[in-house]
Motif scaffolding. Sequence first.
Motif: not given
Length: 281
Positions: A88, A117-118, A120-121, A131, A134-135, A139, A177-178, A181
């Motif tokens: 980040t 990689s992040l 996050e869900r 969110h 940040r993602n 990423n 987002m995962y 990205s």
Amino acid sequence: METGPAVVKVLTQDLVGKTAVVTGASRGIGRAIALNLALRGCHVLGTCSCDVTYNAHIISLQDSIFNAYRATGNLKPPLLEACVAHLTDPERFCHTLTGLLEVSFNNRVDILVLNASLAERKTIEDMDEDHIYRNLVANVETPLRIVQSLLPFFQPSSRIIFMSSEAARLSRPGGLMYSASKAAMESAVRTLAEELGLRRGMEGTTVNSVSTGLTDTGLVKNMDKRLRDSILSRESAKINVARRIGEPDDIANVVGFLASEASRWITGSVISASGGSTKIL
Ligand SMILES: NC(=O)c1ccc[n+]([C@@H]2O[C@H](COP(=O)([O-])OP(=O)(O)OC[C@H]3O[C@@H](n4cnc5c(N)ncnc54)[C@H](OP(=O)(O)O)[C@@H]3O)[C@@H](O)[C@H]2O)c1
């Protein structure tokens, strides 16, 4: 602590004199990749996200490499250095990498594996600006800024490998987002292949994505047993070549091939490392 395969042996020394940068080298797939490259003679600069990880996981990785070379009786181990760098904070991430490349790695990079990689869900209902931002930073911005900052260091026939996920082409509620990205970076990889393949000083460079299926890394290993058993039985049923999910080493072997000279005619591609659970046309 993840220790990888019980017996670690030196491999054919086809990467002697080369330097690799592997993000997220302390655990899981990144650790297996760093080990694969180092056991082939490649110097490795690996990253992790916190000091505790550095002390526990990176030092065990250094020990594994050192012991494997010591067992040969005559081969000198390559250099493995690691640093703490957070996805980040792209500015500091790049600054840390370039500083170490100047000081310890003779200003060169032959192989870049963008692995960390992040993950996050959040669903569409839960997500907020923080969110999303940040993602995207972790990423998409950070991997691209790393490539950009390493341009002066890349050598002819360099290899840039992005760790993608089958989530890039599947619908996964909660993983908006995962997935998005990973898809964005697969697209960027195609453009980078065209922009960098004939760049002066980098001629012959290839840029590829590895689309990874479910792999038995920390996230899966640390699950509650019942949930883990149910996921493993559901997901392993989708694999064509065995009734199990992937191990980090399965993925590291694919990345290891893409890092080799023999992969020189593959660029701008997405290679599926999923045992057949995802088939890419
Ligand atoms: N495992 C799977 O099933 C699977 C499936 C598809 C794709 N992939 C992809 O494969 C790659 C590796 O996944 P993995 O399962 O091996 O992950 P992992 O076991 O969780 O390891 C993640 C690595 O990335 C580092 N990292 C995590 N968050 C970071 C952050 N915010 N900043 C900097 N570094 C960070 C970790 O450092 P620390 O040790 O310090 O935390 C660690 O070295 C990822 O890109 C993932 O999306 C994995």
